[in-house]
Write a protein that holds these residues in place. Structure first.
Motif, PDB file in Angstrom:
ATOM      1  N   THR A 222      66.525  61.276  -5.001  1.00 13.10           N
ATOM      2  CA  THR A 222      65.554  60.322  -4.811  1.00 13.10           C
ATOM      3  C   THR A 222      65.778  58.845  -5.324  1.00 13.10           C
ATOM      4  O   THR A 222      65.456  57.790  -4.690  1.00 13.10           O
ATOM      5  N   SER A 223      66.297  58.812  -6.614  1.00 10.74           N
ATOM      6  CA  SER A 223      66.619  57.474  -7.177  1.00 10.74           C
ATOM      7  C   SER A 223      67.713  56.659  -6.136  1.00 10.74           C
ATOM      8  O   SER A 223      67.684  55.634  -6.053  1.00 10.74           O
ATOM      9  N   ASN A 226      66.190  55.293  -3.174  1.00 13.14           N
ATOM     10  CA  ASN A 226      64.785  54.544  -3.457  1.00 13.14           C
ATOM     11  C   ASN A 226      64.950  53.005  -2.692  1.00 13.14           C
ATOM     12  O   ASN A 226      64.054  52.253  -2.497  1.00 13.14           O
ATOM     13  N   GLN A 227      66.068  52.424  -3.029  1.00  8.47           N
ATOM     14  CA  GLN A 227      66.547  50.891  -2.442  1.00  8.47           C
ATOM     15  C   GLN A 227      67.687  51.042  -1.591  1.00  8.47           C
ATOM     16  O   GLN A 227      68.988  51.152  -2.302  1.00  8.47           O
ATOM     17  N   ASN A 235      71.407  51.661  -8.132  1.00  3.35           N
ATOM     18  CA  ASN A 235      70.344  52.789  -7.949  1.00  3.35           C
ATOM     19  C   ASN A 235      70.463  53.790  -9.105  1.00  3.35           C
ATOM     20  O   ASN A 235      69.105  54.479  -9.554  1.00  3.35           O
TER      21      ASN A 235
END
Length: 274
Positions: A222-223, A226-227, A235
């Motif tokens: 997920t992390s 995220n970007q 990240n």
């Protein structure tokens, strides 16, 4: 002349809040069932049976068929339509909250008792529902879902593609994924505004799942995404340093969509250990 309400299907008002688009084209209904290839030893579960189009073909082919339907107005229709079936059980329930393990508690643990699941899933809940079902993966043989084509492409995506992301990594960690075929809007009543596709998900044996902490793996993935346009270094900077990434044979300057699943597992396992 008044315009016909295309949301009324066989006397039932299709509800937007349930994401109801009923599959009505016999060619695709038969193609889905042919893809499943049900047998008389199968324990099948159909999520969101709707008006029973797929149910009708499955019920005579399998040992047991359980239906999970949220729309209370459809329950009596299904009960009437399949009143003579002695291998059918209907559950008025939200599939997102349903305990699928309850369907296998009375059966043995051999391969024939594992659940085979099919569903024309509401597009607005498809992703959380798949993750909910993965909690019961040890009791599931395979799953066949009608989803928005774009979602199927994301699930099956490979590294270095635009579609590759969190959904790809986490689903492919737990399952073998295969896009079977596409289904056009005209195969449904009412017709959705997007193309659909059938996906097959086959949960992997637990021995093939090598992450020591799957919650940590999910957090790392997920992390990482995220970007998307940032590097893996940026990240994951709160988790580990450039040197630590390099010790795992990962270039800190690459973007997350270039990394195969094995790299995310390596990161999660390193964090679990240290």
């Amino acid at each position: 002349m008044a315009k016909k309400n295309s949301s009324i299907v066989q006397g039932h008002q299709a509800r937007k809040r349930f994401g109801q688009n009923f599959l009505s084209d016999n060619f695709y209904i038969n193609r889905i069932v042919d893809s499943i290839a049900p047998t008389d030893t199968d324990f099948m579960v159909e999520i969101g049976p709707g008006l029973g189009a797929i149910t009708e073909l499955l019920i005579s082919k399998v040992k047991q068929l359980d239906l999970v339907e949220l729309d209370k107005d459809l329950i009596p229709r299904l009960e009437d339509k399949f009143a003579t079936a002695n291998n059918l059980q209907i559950h008025h329930s939200d599939a997102l909250k349903f305990d699928f393990s309850s369907l296998t508690q009375t059966s043995t643990n051999d391969s024939t008792s594992k659940l085979r699941i099919v569903g024309n899933l509401p597009y607005n809940i498809s992703t959380p529902l798949i993750f909910h079902l993965l909690n019961f993966r040890a009791e599931i043989k395979d799953m066949y879902f009608m989803l928005q084509k774009e979602v199927v492409e994301r699930i099956c995506a490979k590294p270095n593609t635009k579609a590759y992301g969190r959904l790809s990594v986490m689903t492919q960690y737990y399952c073998e994924t295969e896009m079977l075929f596409t289904v056009p809007p005209g195969a449904f009543q009412p017709a959705p505004k997007v193309d659909s596709a059938i996906i097959k998900l086959s949960p992997k044996a637990e021995s093939l799942l090598t992450a020591t902490d799957t919650k940590l793996l999910a957090e790392v993935v997920t992390s990482s995404f995220n970007q998307r346009r940032k590097t893996i270094r940026n990240n994951l900077k709160k988790y580990l340093t450039d040197d630590q990434l390099e010790s795992l044979s990962i270039d800190p300057s690459v973007r997350p969509e270039t990394l195969p699943i094995e790299n995310f597992i390596s990161i999660a396992n390193w964090l679990a250990k240290h």
